[in-house]
Design an enzyme around this catalytic site. Structure first.
Site, PDB file in Angstrom:
ATOM      1  N   PRO A   1       4.913   8.188   1.349  1.00  0.00           N
ATOM      2  CA  PRO A   1       5.278   7.403   0.164  1.00  0.00           C
ATOM      3  C   PRO A   1       6.681   6.800   0.265  1.00  0.00           C
ATOM      4  CG  PRO A   1       4.281   9.510  -0.465  1.00  0.00           C
ATOM      5  CD  PRO A   1       4.539   9.567   1.006  1.00  0.00           C
ATOM      6  N   ASN A   2       6.876   5.716  -0.453  1.00  0.00           N
ATOM      7  CA  ASN A   2       8.181   5.050  -0.564  1.00  0.00           C
ATOM      8  C   ASN A   2       8.713   4.539   0.774  1.00  0.00           C
ATOM      9  OD1 ASN A   2       8.300   5.677  -3.396  1.00  0.00           O
ATOM     10  ND2 ASN A   2       8.907   7.763  -2.822  1.00  0.00           N
ATOM     11  N   ARG A   3       7.803   4.320   1.707  1.00  0.00           N
ATOM     12  CA  ARG A   3       8.160   3.808   3.037  1.00  0.00           C
ATOM     13  C   ARG A   3       9.053   4.769   3.831  1.00  0.00           C
ATOM     14  NH1 ARG A   3       4.459   1.321   1.646  1.00  0.00           N
ATOM     15  NH2 ARG A   3       4.087  -0.928   1.765  1.00  0.00           N
ATOM     16  N   LEU A   4       9.134   6.030   3.397  1.00  0.00           N
ATOM     17  CA  LEU A   4       9.882   7.032   4.153  1.00  0.00           C
ATOM     18  C   LEU A   4       8.915   7.723   5.119  1.00  0.00           C
ATOM     19  CD1 LEU A   4      12.255   8.566   1.452  1.00  0.00           C
ATOM     20  CD2 LEU A   4      12.762   6.848   3.202  1.00  0.00           C
TER      21      LEU A   4
ATOM     22  N   LYS B   1       0.858  -1.178   0.000  1.00  0.00           N
ATOM     23  CA  LYS B   1       0.000   0.000   0.000  1.00  0.00           C
ATOM     24  C   LYS B   1       0.893   1.226   0.000  1.00  0.00           C
ATOM     25  CE  LYS B   1      -3.257   2.427   3.058  1.00  0.00           C
ATOM     26  NZ  LYS B   1      -4.228   2.826   2.034  1.00  0.00           N
TER      27      LYS B   1
END
Length: 214
Positions: free
Chosen positions: A190-193, A9
């Protein structure tokens, strides 16, 4: 074996920046709580996970309902003789956590639990529906019972016994106040950051604020 590797997700609903947060974590918790509530989609926004260290040395987590919060901390109610209650009495170091998927947010609270005053416990117990009051009397929480019907029969007996009478709070039932020592706010990005902001309680009663790597 079920492979969940493709469950992914993208988190894009909000952000958490040092320039927009208050100095006190309770104020930020209050803001988030009401934003999550107003956004909708969460059945019980006050549902939280309470983690304790059991008498057997193992951690255990379960979902309970937050009933009050203030600058002093977070209050929930339970049976003091339950597995949870005995664990907290033996080791008051607990963790509370909230997960609000509708806003892609999580809050993790490390703190010390102590029993609320009898007045606070009485006042909350008196506010409960009679069915919930009797349920607290009927259930020897966490103990092994022979069947569902065993509970139902006990409830019927108590309903007759207390018909037209006031149900008083049992001594073994009441509140715990968790005083926070550390509060972490997690905002999906976003982007797991992801954004992670931690408040740490200091000896002068102020809060040290740190950003943590996701």
């Amino acid at each position: 074996m079920s492979d969940l590797s493709n469950y992914r997700k993208s988190y894009e609903k909000s952000e958490l920046l040092e320039t927009t947060i208050p100095e006190d974590p309770i104020n930020l918790f209050n803001r988030w709580f009401h934003e999550v509530e107003d956004f909708g989609g969460v059945g019980e926004v006050n549902a939280m996970t309470v983690s304790t260290i059991g008498l057997d040395g193992f951690p255990k987590s379960r979902v309970v309902l937050l009933k009050k919060y203030s600058e002093e901390g977070f209050i929930f109610y339970t049976n003091y003789n339950s597995e949870k209650g005995k664990a907290i009495t033996a080791n008051p170091h607990v963790c509370l956590s909230f997960f609000w998927p509708n806003m892609e947010r999580q809050v993790i609270i490390k703190g010390i639990a102590q029993k609320t005053s009898e007045v606070i416990s009485d006042n909350y117990f008196d506010s409960r529906p009679d069915g919930s009051k009797l349920g607290a009397v009927v259930s020897n929480q966490s103990e092994v019972i022979p069947s569902r019907s065993f509970l139902e029969e006990k409830l019927k007996e108590l309903e007759k016994e207390f018909e037209g009478k006031t149900v008083s709070r049992p001594e073994h039932w009441g509140g715990f106040l968790v005083t926070p020592l550390e509060v972490e706010f997690w905002q999906g990005r976003p982007n797991r950051l992801h954004d992670r902001i931690r408040y740490f309680s200091q000896s002068d009663f102020t809060w040290k604020i740190d950003r943590l790597a996701p």
